[in-house]
Write a protein that holds these residues in place. Structure first.
Motif, PDB file in Angstrom:
ATOM      1  N   ARG A 142     -35.569 -25.277  70.639  1.00 12.69           N
ATOM      2  CA  ARG A 142     -36.880 -24.765  71.077  1.00 12.69           C
ATOM      3  C   ARG A 142     -36.716 -23.845  72.293  1.00 12.69           C
ATOM      4  O   ARG A 142     -35.951 -24.150  73.198  1.00 12.69           O
ATOM      5  CB  ARG A 142     -37.795 -25.939  71.426  1.00 12.69           C
ATOM      6  CG  ARG A 142     -39.141 -25.508  72.012  1.00 12.69           C
ATOM      7  CD  ARG A 142     -40.060 -26.692  72.173  1.00 12.69           C
ATOM      8  NE  ARG A 142     -40.601 -27.089  70.879  1.00 12.69           N
ATOM      9  CZ  ARG A 142     -40.945 -28.337  70.559  1.00 12.69           C
ATOM     10  NH1 ARG A 142     -40.794 -29.313  71.419  1.00 12.69           N
ATOM     11  NH2 ARG A 142     -41.430 -28.614  69.366  1.00 12.69           N
ATOM     12  N   VAL A 143     -37.420 -22.731  72.275  1.00 16.94           N
ATOM     13  CA  VAL A 143     -37.372 -21.794  73.407  1.00 16.94           C
ATOM     14  C   VAL A 143     -38.638 -21.979  74.229  1.00 16.94           C
ATOM     15  O   VAL A 143     -39.744 -22.013  73.675  1.00 16.94           O
ATOM     16  CB  VAL A 143     -37.322 -20.335  72.901  1.00 16.94           C
ATOM     17  CG1 VAL A 143     -37.371 -19.351  74.066  1.00 16.94           C
ATOM     18  CG2 VAL A 143     -36.067 -20.111  72.104  1.00 16.94           C
ATOM     19  N   THR A 144     -38.463 -22.125  75.533  1.00 13.60           N
ATOM     20  CA  THR A 144     -39.616 -22.270  76.413  1.00 13.60           C
ATOM     21  C   THR A 144     -39.633 -21.113  77.400  1.00 13.60           C
ATOM     22  O   THR A 144     -38.641 -20.852  78.070  1.00 13.60           O
ATOM     23  CB  THR A 144     -39.548 -23.614  77.166  1.00 13.60           C
ATOM     24  OG1 THR A 144     -39.632 -24.674  76.201  1.00 13.60           O
ATOM     25  CG2 THR A 144     -40.668 -23.753  78.164  1.00 13.60           C
ATOM     26  N   LEU A 145     -40.764 -20.404  77.432  1.00 12.84           N
ATOM     27  CA  LEU A 145     -40.901 -19.265  78.344  1.00 12.84           C
ATOM     28  C   LEU A 145     -42.084 -19.508  79.271  1.00 12.84           C
ATOM     29  O   LEU A 145     -43.213 -19.675  78.802  1.00 12.84           O
ATOM     30  CB  LEU A 145     -41.151 -17.973  77.562  1.00 12.84           C
ATOM     31  CG  LEU A 145     -40.099 -17.525  76.547  1.00 12.84           C
ATOM     32  CD1 LEU A 145     -40.603 -16.306  75.786  1.00 12.84           C
ATOM     33  CD2 LEU A 145     -38.788 -17.203  77.242  1.00 12.84           C
ATOM     34  N   PHE A 146     -41.825 -19.557  80.546  1.00 14.09           N
ATOM     35  CA  PHE A 146     -42.915 -19.630  81.519  1.00 14.09           C
ATOM     36  C   PHE A 146     -43.145 -18.212  82.034  1.00 14.09           C
ATOM     37  O   PHE A 146     -42.247 -17.628  82.642  1.00 14.09           O
ATOM     38  CB  PHE A 146     -42.527 -20.531  82.700  1.00 14.09           C
ATOM     39  CG  PHE A 146     -42.387 -21.985  82.345  1.00 14.09           C
ATOM     40  CD1 PHE A 146     -43.508 -22.797  82.221  1.00 14.09           C
ATOM     41  CD2 PHE A 146     -41.136 -22.555  82.137  1.00 14.09           C
ATOM     42  CE1 PHE A 146     -43.379 -24.152  81.910  1.00 14.09           C
ATOM     43  CE2 PHE A 146     -40.997 -23.897  81.818  1.00 14.09           C
ATOM     44  CZ  PHE A 146     -42.121 -24.706  81.698  1.00 14.09           C
ATOM     45  N   VAL A 147     -44.302 -17.667  81.782  1.00 14.91           N
ATOM     46  CA  VAL A 147     -44.598 -16.318  82.276  1.00 14.91           C
ATOM     47  C   VAL A 147     -45.493 -16.477  83.494  1.00 14.91           C
ATOM     48  O   VAL A 147     -46.576 -17.059  83.407  1.00 14.91           O
ATOM     49  CB  VAL A 147     -45.313 -15.473  81.192  1.00 14.91           C
ATOM     50  CG1 VAL A 147     -45.601 -14.071  81.714  1.00 14.91           C
ATOM     51  CG2 VAL A 147     -44.464 -15.406  79.933  1.00 14.91           C
ATOM     52  N   THR A 148     -45.025 -16.017  84.627  1.00 19.35           N
ATOM     53  CA  THR A 148     -45.771 -16.241  85.866  1.00 19.35           C
ATOM     54  C   THR A 148     -45.631 -15.060  86.810  1.00 19.35           C
ATOM     55  O   THR A 148     -44.690 -14.271  86.684  1.00 19.35           O
ATOM     56  CB  THR A 148     -45.278 -17.541  86.554  1.00 19.35           C
ATOM     57  OG1 THR A 148     -45.946 -17.693  87.791  1.00 19.35           O
ATOM     58  CG2 THR A 148     -43.768 -17.506  86.804  1.00 19.35           C
ATOM     59  N   SER A 149     -46.572 -14.965  87.708  1.00 20.03           N
ATOM     60  CA  SER A 149     -46.438 -13.910  88.727  1.00 20.03           C
ATOM     61  C   SER A 149     -45.989 -14.523  90.053  1.00 20.03           C
ATOM     62  O   SER A 149     -45.824 -13.824  91.036  1.00 20.03           O
ATOM     63  CB  SER A 149     -47.777 -13.189  88.899  1.00 20.03           C
ATOM     64  OG  SER A 149     -48.772 -14.107  89.266  1.00 20.03           O
ATOM     65  N   ARG A 150     -45.845 -15.838  90.065  1.00 19.54           N
ATOM     66  CA  ARG A 150     -45.431 -16.531  91.295  1.00 19.54           C
ATOM     67  C   ARG A 150     -44.058 -17.171  91.086  1.00 19.54           C
ATOM     68  O   ARG A 150     -43.973 -18.267  90.527  1.00 19.54           O
ATOM     69  CB  ARG A 150     -46.447 -17.610  91.660  1.00 19.54           C
ATOM     70  CG  ARG A 150     -47.808 -17.021  91.952  1.00 19.54           C
ATOM     71  CD  ARG A 150     -48.819 -18.103  92.194  1.00 19.54           C
ATOM     72  NE  ARG A 150     -50.151 -17.517  92.286  1.00 19.54           N
ATOM     73  CZ  ARG A 150     -51.242 -18.201  92.500  1.00 19.54           C
ATOM     74  NH1 ARG A 150     -51.175 -19.505  92.631  1.00 19.54           N
ATOM     75  NH2 ARG A 150     -52.399 -17.601  92.593  1.00 19.54           N
ATOM     76  N   GLY A 151     -43.047 -16.463  91.514  1.00 18.87           N
ATOM     77  CA  GLY A 151     -41.689 -16.975  91.362  1.00 18.87           C
ATOM     78  C   GLY A 151     -41.523 -18.307  92.080  1.00 18.87           C
ATOM     79  O   GLY A 151     -42.088 -18.510  93.158  1.00 18.87           O
ATOM     80  N   VAL A 187     -34.024 -17.605  85.351  1.00 16.35           N
ATOM     81  CA  VAL A 187     -35.170 -16.974  86.002  1.00 16.35           C
ATOM     82  C   VAL A 187     -34.980 -15.467  85.864  1.00 16.35           C
ATOM     83  O   VAL A 187     -33.964 -14.918  86.283  1.00 16.35           O
ATOM     84  CB  VAL A 187     -35.273 -17.363  87.495  1.00 16.35           C
ATOM     85  CG1 VAL A 187     -36.474 -16.655  88.138  1.00 16.35           C
ATOM     86  CG2 VAL A 187     -35.408 -18.875  87.647  1.00 16.35           C
ATOM     87  N   VAL A 188     -35.943 -14.831  85.217  1.00 22.75           N
ATOM     88  CA  VAL A 188     -35.840 -13.389  84.952  1.00 22.75           C
ATOM     89  C   VAL A 188     -36.989 -12.692  85.666  1.00 22.75           C
ATOM     90  O   VAL A 188     -38.126 -13.151  85.583  1.00 22.75           O
ATOM     91  CB  VAL A 188     -35.959 -13.112  83.436  1.00 22.75           C
ATOM     92  CG1 VAL A 188     -35.717 -11.638  83.146  1.00 22.75           C
ATOM     93  CG2 VAL A 188     -35.013 -13.966  82.654  1.00 22.75           C
ATOM     94  N   HIS A 189     -36.700 -11.617  86.343  1.00 17.37           N
ATOM     95  CA  HIS A 189     -37.764 -10.835  86.990  1.00 17.37           C
ATOM     96  C   HIS A 189     -38.028  -9.589  86.156  1.00 17.37           C
ATOM     97  O   HIS A 189     -37.086  -8.892  85.774  1.00 17.37           O
ATOM     98  CB  HIS A 189     -37.340 -10.447  88.412  1.00 17.37           C
ATOM     99  CG  HIS A 189     -37.314 -11.630  89.333  1.00 17.37           C
ATOM    100  ND1 HIS A 189     -38.374 -11.973  90.141  1.00 17.37           N
ATOM    101  CD2 HIS A 189     -36.359 -12.575  89.548  1.00 17.37           C
ATOM    102  CE1 HIS A 189     -38.080 -13.080  90.814  1.00 17.37           C
ATOM    103  NE2 HIS A 189     -36.852 -13.460  90.477  1.00 17.37           N
ATOM    104  N   LEU A 190     -39.292  -9.349  85.901  1.00 16.55           N
ATOM    105  CA  LEU A 190     -39.651  -8.123  85.195  1.00 16.55           C
ATOM    106  C   LEU A 190     -40.028  -7.098  86.256  1.00 16.55           C
ATOM    107  O   LEU A 190     -41.124  -7.135  86.819  1.00 16.55           O
ATOM    108  CB  LEU A 190     -40.827  -8.386  84.243  1.00 16.55           C
ATOM    109  CG  LEU A 190     -41.279  -7.210  83.381  1.00 16.55           C
ATOM    110  CD1 LEU A 190     -40.166  -6.719  82.466  1.00 16.55           C
ATOM    111  CD2 LEU A 190     -42.475  -7.597  82.530  1.00 16.55           C
ATOM    112  N   THR A 191     -39.088  -6.241  86.540  1.00 16.17           N
ATOM    113  CA  THR A 191     -39.284  -5.272  87.618  1.00 16.17           C
ATOM    114  C   THR A 191     -39.093  -3.861  87.069  1.00 16.17           C
ATOM    115  O   THR A 191     -38.103  -3.578  86.390  1.00 16.17           O
ATOM    116  CB  THR A 191     -38.240  -5.518  88.738  1.00 16.17           C
ATOM    117  OG1 THR A 191     -38.216  -6.927  89.030  1.00 16.17           O
ATOM    118  CG2 THR A 191     -38.565  -4.745  89.991  1.00 16.17           C
ATOM    119  N   LYS A 192     -40.032  -3.000  87.384  1.00 13.83           N
ATOM    120  CA  LYS A 192     -40.002  -1.606  86.925  1.00 13.83           C
ATOM    121  C   LYS A 192     -39.741  -1.520  85.413  1.00 13.83           C
ATOM    122  O   LYS A 192     -38.945  -0.699  84.955  1.00 13.83           O
ATOM    123  CB  LYS A 192     -38.948  -0.811  87.696  1.00 13.83           C
ATOM    124  CG  LYS A 192     -39.314  -0.650  89.170  1.00 13.83           C
ATOM    125  CD  LYS A 192     -38.262   0.128  89.903  1.00 13.83           C
ATOM    126  CE  LYS A 192     -38.621   0.232  91.376  1.00 13.83           C
ATOM    127  NZ  LYS A 192     -37.551   0.770  92.183  1.00 13.83           N
TER     128      LYS A 192
END
Lengths: 258, 218
Positions: free
Chosen positions: B189-198, B209-214
């Motif tokens: 199972r893949v679990t993805l937490f999408v958040t704006s608060r690291g 932990v992956v940052h979506l930057t630019k």
């Protein structure tokens, strides 16, 4: 000015195209829901039939009972007690051909049309359409198809009730006020109540139902961004449904009579 | 084994500008975006609700842009999305909301589906009315019902959108404990937490932990 007229005409054509597309889509969806999603979609259909049909039955029955009484009273007071053929002809023409489907449609627009437009607009603004899609449940199948088919079914059945009750109301008035027996009353009605008359009435009521639901679904789903658009969607749904229903009625009646 | 969620040169301005990333089977990832709008937008991309302008995203091995509506529905039925406000359908009662995807996608009996829905809710110690409309529930209970709905379908990919935003400490603990426990219940199972608060996803730490930057994953 010519450009403005052209723009308006284009908008009207686009609107009619969207409505037709929604109706076609509803029919195209109907075989698919037997394969996937039958239970929840059928539940929405039944709820729509209940809300539009069963809950409106009281007002339809009362209204058409009174209409039947009024029409018979007017005809007999105008043409006299011995005018059975005329009585039947006028009752069939007015109630079965026109008032039955048309008034039923107007009541359904007022009750269910506004409800559908408001409900769908609220769902759209609340992001619920996207939620449904993200659950793998297409809005066209879960929200639109059962509403369109549900309203069409309900209007068809309500119209039949309306016509039967109206004829019964007429007999009630004729019998109580002028002592006309059932046999004589029937002689005035039955010869004019042909399969063609009933068929036209059923066709009208079903197509009115499709138009009402499609227009109101379209208006509800067309809102973007602001809560103030919800009442606007409901109002536009009502006005456009009324316009299209009357227009369609005129076209069908003209076609049948010619 | 193919990664269940894979971005390949994905472009959707202004969110993604040639983003590449594979979220491997069995992984728990926290994707940190620049804001709440970006979270919502990214979840739409992952569920195939937003079409990419370039590149592609593979969901469970399929490109949603190339699938028919039926096939895409089938893929989405294998995913669970936990929306920040619960994402409940306002005219359905709690029980109907939780059972809706199961009734739509599965052939199980009504009784079985009902039992699964109740079991999902009971994981949170649900004591509320099952036949209440969402409008009458507290914000927390709406979120619980939305979470229970995602759990009930036993998904292969679970996406938590702004999962713990606005929750009290106790509620946050309950949610995180349940999410991590649920992750372990199904291999791959893949679990993805999408958040704006690291750093908001605590407890069992996310493995990635992956940052979506630019527009890119870093």
């Amino acid at each position: 000015m010519l450009a403005a007229a052209g723009r308006t005409a284009t908008q009207i054509l686009l609107f009619l195209g969207e409505i037709s597309l929604l109706v076609v889509q509803a029919f195209r969806e109907s075989p698919g829901f037997f394969r996937r999603g039958f239970r929840p979609v059928f539940r929405v259909y039944l709820k729509q039939v209940y809300f539009t049909g069963v809950e409106a039955l009281g007002i339809i029955v009362s209204l058409f009972l009174l209409i039947g009484i009024l029409i018979i009273t007017q005809i007999i007071s105008f043409a006299g007690v011995g005018s059975a053929p005329l009585t039947g002809k006028v009752l069939v023409w007015i109630v079965v051909r026109e008032l039955g489907p048309l008034l039923t449609a107007v009541i359904v627009i007022a009750r269910s049309g506004t409800a559908i437009a408001t409900e769908l607009a609220t769902m759209k603004l609340g992001g619920e359409i996207d939620v449904l899609e993200s659950l793998g449940i297409p809005a066209a199948r879960y929200l639109i198809m059962p509403r369109i088919l549900g309203v069409a079914t309900a209007v068809g059945i309500l119209t039949l009730y309306a016509e039967v009750v109206s004829v019964a109301g007429g007999f009630l008035a004729a019998s109580l006020a002028w002592g006309i027996p059932l046999e004589q009353y029937n002689q005035g009605i039955v010869p004019f109540l042909t399969l063609r008359e009933i068929g036209v009435s059923v066709f009208k009521s079903l197509t009115f139902g499709l138009i009402i639901a499609a227009v109101c679904c379209r208006q509800g789903l067309s809102v973007e961004g602001s809560l103030t658009q919800i009442p606007q969607a409901a109002t536009k749904g009502v006005m456009r449904s009324l316009l299209l229903v009357f227009l369609h009625d005129a076209v069908v009646t003209a076609t049948v009579l010619s | 084994m193919e990664a269940p969620v894979r971005f390949i040169d994905a472009v959707l301005e202004p969110l993604l500008s040639g983003a590449n990333r594979a979220f491997e089977a069995g992984s728990v990832s926290e994707i940190v975006t620049g804001g709440e709008d970006e979270c919502a937008f990214l979840v739409k991309v992952i569920t195939g609700l937003a079409r990419l302008q370039g590149g592609k995203i593979l969901l469970l091995g399929h490109d949603p842009g190339a699938l028919s509506r039926e096939a895409l529905g089938g893929i989405r039925s294998r995913m669970g999305i936990v929306h920040p406000g619960g994402g409940l359908i306002s005219n359905l009662k709690v029980f109907e909301n939780v059972t809706l995807p199961l009734l739509y996608h599965s052939a199980g009996s009504g009784r079985e589906i009902g039992e699964r829905a109740v079991a999902s809710l009971e994981r949170f110690g649900w004591k509320g009315d099952l036949f209440e409309l969402p409008g009458r529930l507290s914000a927390f209970h709406r979120r619980v019902a939305g979470f229970a709905r995602a759990i009930a379908v036993d998904p292969e990919v679970v996406v938590y959108d702004r999962f713990v935003d606005g929750l009290y400490a106790e509620e946050k603990d309950l949610f995180l404990r349940t999410a991590f426990a649920f992750h372990k219940e199904k291999p791959g199972r893949v679990t993805l937490f999408v958040t704006s608060r690291g750093g908001s996803i605590t407890g069992d730490e996310p493995s990635i932990v992956v940052h979506l930057t630019k527009g890119r994953f870093e």
